[in-house]
Design a protein around this motif. Sequence first.
Motif, PDB file in Angstrom:
ATOM      1  N   THR A   1      -9.353  -6.400  -9.932  1.00 30.90           N
ATOM      2  CA  THR A   1      -8.959  -4.901 -10.584  1.00 30.90           C
ATOM      3  C   THR A   1      -9.415  -4.968 -11.926  1.00 30.90           C
ATOM      4  N   VAL A   2     -10.364  -4.030 -12.140  1.00 31.48           N
ATOM      5  CA  VAL A   2     -11.060  -3.993 -13.650  1.00 31.48           C
ATOM      6  C   VAL A   2     -10.984  -2.616 -14.199  1.00 31.48           C
ATOM      7  N   PRO A   3     -10.812  -2.721 -15.489  1.00 27.21           N
ATOM      8  CA  PRO A   3     -11.137  -1.275 -15.988  1.00 27.21           C
ATOM      9  C   PRO A   3     -12.794  -0.738 -15.737  1.00 27.21           C
ATOM     10  N   VAL A   4     -12.774   0.517 -15.911  1.00 25.26           N
ATOM     11  CA  VAL A   4     -14.148   1.252 -15.595  1.00 25.26           C
ATOM     12  C   VAL A   4     -15.196   0.589 -16.757  1.00 25.26           C
ATOM     13  N   GLN A   5     -16.505   0.287 -16.472  1.00 21.84           N
ATOM     14  CA  GLN A   5     -17.356  -0.380 -17.396  1.00 21.84           C
ATOM     15  C   GLN A   5     -17.362  -1.772 -17.399  1.00 21.84           C
ATOM     16  N   THR A   6     -16.183  -2.590 -16.600  1.00 21.25           N
ATOM     17  CA  THR A   6     -16.188  -4.078 -16.901  1.00 21.25           C
ATOM     18  C   THR A   6     -17.344  -4.533 -16.417  1.00 21.25           C
ATOM     19  N   GLY A   7     -17.992  -4.086 -15.379  1.00 21.09           N
ATOM     20  CA  GLY A   7     -19.573  -4.562 -14.740  1.00 21.09           C
ATOM     21  C   GLY A   7     -20.490  -4.715 -15.766  1.00 21.09           C
ATOM     22  N   ASP A   8     -20.705  -3.683 -16.690  1.00 18.66           N
ATOM     23  CA  ASP A   8     -21.393  -3.764 -17.836  1.00 18.66           C
ATOM     24  C   ASP A   8     -21.297  -4.905 -18.544  1.00 18.66           C
ATOM     25  N   LYS A   9     -20.013  -5.422 -18.845  1.00 25.22           N
ATOM     26  CA  LYS A   9     -19.613  -6.432 -19.808  1.00 25.22           C
ATOM     27  C   LYS A   9     -19.885  -7.713 -19.157  1.00 25.22           C
ATOM     28  N   VAL A  10     -19.690  -7.785 -17.872  1.00 23.57           N
ATOM     29  CA  VAL A  10     -19.859  -9.019 -16.983  1.00 23.57           C
ATOM     30  C   VAL A  10     -21.297  -9.238 -17.101  1.00 23.57           C
ATOM     31  N   ALA A  11     -22.086  -8.027 -16.955  1.00 27.72           N
ATOM     32  CA  ALA A  11     -23.492  -8.358 -17.061  1.00 27.72           C
ATOM     33  C   ALA A  11     -24.054  -8.930 -18.203  1.00 27.72           C
TER      34      ALA A  11
ATOM     35  N   LYS B   1       1.313  -2.534 -12.976  1.00 26.91           N
ATOM     36  CA  LYS B   1       0.102  -3.008 -13.864  1.00 26.91           C
ATOM     37  C   LYS B   1      -0.911  -1.883 -13.813  1.00 26.91           C
ATOM     38  N   ASP B   2      -1.246  -1.575 -12.717  1.00 25.12           N
ATOM     39  CA  ASP B   2      -2.369  -0.768 -12.568  1.00 25.12           C
ATOM     40  C   ASP B   2      -2.185   0.609 -13.172  1.00 25.12           C
ATOM     41  N   LEU B   3      -1.137   1.245 -13.078  1.00 26.32           N
ATOM     42  CA  LEU B   3      -0.696   2.489 -13.628  1.00 26.32           C
ATOM     43  C   LEU B   3      -0.721   2.385 -15.377  1.00 26.32           C
ATOM     44  N   SER B   4      -0.309   1.431 -16.040  1.00 27.62           N
ATOM     45  CA  SER B   4      -0.381   1.208 -17.522  1.00 27.62           C
ATOM     46  C   SER B   4      -1.654   1.048 -17.778  1.00 27.62           C
ATOM     47  N   ALA B   5      -2.374   0.195 -16.945  1.00 30.20           N
ATOM     48  CA  ALA B   5      -3.899   0.089 -17.115  1.00 30.20           C
ATOM     49  C   ALA B   5      -4.669   1.298 -17.303  1.00 30.20           C
ATOM     50  N   PHE B   6      -4.357   2.154 -16.040  1.00 36.20           N
ATOM     51  CA  PHE B   6      -5.034   3.499 -15.867  1.00 36.20           C
ATOM     52  C   PHE B   6      -4.795   4.516 -17.071  1.00 36.20           C
ATOM     53  N   ILE B   7      -3.544   4.479 -17.631  1.00 39.71           N
ATOM     54  CA  ILE B   7      -3.007   5.490 -18.643  1.00 39.71           C
ATOM     55  C   ILE B   7      -3.651   4.855 -20.000  1.00 39.71           C
ATOM     56  N   LYS B   8      -3.940   3.514 -20.076  1.00 41.99           N
ATOM     57  CA  LYS B   8      -4.691   3.184 -21.041  1.00 41.99           C
ATOM     58  C   LYS B   8      -6.175   3.548 -21.247  1.00 41.99           C
ATOM     59  N   ILE B   9      -6.629   3.224 -20.035  1.00 44.12           N
ATOM     60  CA  ILE B   9      -8.210   3.440 -20.023  1.00 44.12           C
ATOM     61  C   ILE B   9      -8.344   4.884 -20.097  1.00 44.12           C
ATOM     62  N   ALA B  10      -7.608   5.875 -19.856  1.00 46.19           N
ATOM     63  CA  ALA B  10      -7.766   7.134 -19.878  1.00 46.19           C
ATOM     64  C   ALA B  10      -7.532   7.428 -21.354  1.00 46.19           C
ATOM     65  N   GLU B  11      -6.607   6.998 -22.117  1.00 44.12           N
ATOM     66  CA  GLU B  11      -6.569   7.351 -23.434  1.00 44.12           C
ATOM     67  C   GLU B  11      -7.716   6.522 -24.070  1.00 44.12           C
ATOM     68  N   GLN B  12      -8.356   5.753 -24.050  1.00 47.17           N
ATOM     69  CA  GLN B  12      -9.448   5.132 -24.629  1.00 47.17           C
ATOM     70  C   GLN B  12     -10.722   5.983 -24.464  1.00 47.17           C
ATOM     71  N   VAL B  13     -10.858   6.896 -23.341  1.00 47.41           N
ATOM     72  CA  VAL B  13     -11.737   7.826 -23.181  1.00 47.41           C
ATOM     73  C   VAL B  13     -11.187   9.312 -23.557  1.00 47.41           C
ATOM     74  N   GLY B  14     -10.347   9.254 -24.328  1.00 48.61           N
ATOM     75  CA  GLY B  14      -9.653  10.463 -25.065  1.00 48.61           C
ATOM     76  C   GLY B  14      -9.100  11.350 -24.057  1.00 48.61           C
TER      77      GLY B  14
END
Length: 430
Positions: free
Chosen positions: A121-131, A263-276
């Motif tokens: 389970t990873v934040p959106v755009q992790t695939g780009d970073k892995v690539a 964990k996923d709730l906290s992560a999703f709140i953080k991901i949302a924060e990062q995109v504003g």
Amino acid sequence: MKLAIIGTGYVGLVTGACFAEVGHQVVCVDNDAAKVKLLQDGGMPIYEPGLEELVRKNVGNGRLAFSTSTAEGVQRSDVVFIAVPTPPLSDGAVDLSFIERVARDIAASMTSYKIVVDKSTVPVQTGDKVAETIKRYCKARAEFDVVSNPEFLREGFAVDDLMHPDRVVIGVRSPRPLAAMKEIYAPFNAPLIITDINSAELIKHASNSFLALKISYINAISVICEAAGANVQEVANGMGRDARIGRQFLDASLGFGGSCFPKDLSAFIKIAEQVGYDFGLLKQVQKINEEQMSRFVKKIADTLWVVKDKTIGVLGLAFKQNTDDVRMSPAIELCHRLRKEGAILRVYDPKAAEKARALLGDGVTFVEDMDEVAEGCDALVIATEWEQFKKLDLERARKALTHPILFDGRNLFDPAQMERLGFIYKSIGR
Ligand code: UGA
């Protein structure tokens, strides 16, 4: 197909075993040498119904193997799955260092075309970073594709969820990896949801957060039910018959836990924060969950008046039924809170006692038989929804308790029947 799974935790091990079961050639890799040795020797690091048999069978027929070497896994396979932990950082964001490490290790071992699939389970755009990482660290300049393939298995039902998935989500960028993924999943006969990589990654966090929201919603309703003299189970049954709502995940409880939802709730709140975006709705889901536990502890404290030096029996330590997993378990949190209030605990769990011992430390009595927990207790608490607790010898428990008080954090019994049996019975939202 030849597959490697890097990371042999819950997701990696069950996925590897199920892929082998449908005919693929699988090597499961883990850097924990003791775990790999245990598996090679026929042991099981976790309890998961049906898993041991599946592993034994597929090791026996030569389709499933274990290794500590990522290089070996990569070299032996066409498709490499990443299934390593993505634990939370102190600010709620996701620690992606294990993913990055594995991406580098895969890159270092690649000499020919590989498909690298992220299952963690990873934040959106992790695939780009892995690539980007693989491209940077692959000295052989081998071709590769990255795929997102989130996992939706529930612990305790993992084998069944994997063998009979509601859907398989595949996030891809081009036809070549899609063809391979279709071949891997063909034996499962599941609907395929094919998306871009970012959407696939988001589907996972959006799904888990929605399920957590459903639980917090019904837990909030349970508070109103208690205050207004209604029954939350009847409300949930009535709501759940509307196909748009559905009955699943509407079981009021002392709160959700486990290694995923919090964990996923906290992560999703953080991901949302990062995109504003301020995801206030999910912050409320967390708040309701925390309050639900506090309310349950208060219910116990108010009934006993003084908790200090009272002996309390706790049935259930796992974060839910059918698992020995105690990570972020509401039952363990409850034990900590009761001990903080000065309670003396007698505890029981059919599978999680050993793992719970490490978290609860000294001073807690672990009982071997669920029917013996109540002996000499001032009250009994049900903290995990194990099916077997419904078969508790209630007559014996009532006699064994100093006072026949039962707090049911999982609504396993019928309040009217408990009253008839002579219990002071306090459950959730009823
Ligand atoms: C959850 C999701 O359900 C899976 O789809 C997902 O793949 C997984 O997270 C993951 O991300 O790996 P899991 O954490 O194994 O699975 O367990 P759940 O069955 O979802 O239960 C989570 C918590 O919610 C438990 O503490 C459970 O007791 C509680 N719960 C569940 C309730 O309090 N009420 C309900 O109605 C349902």
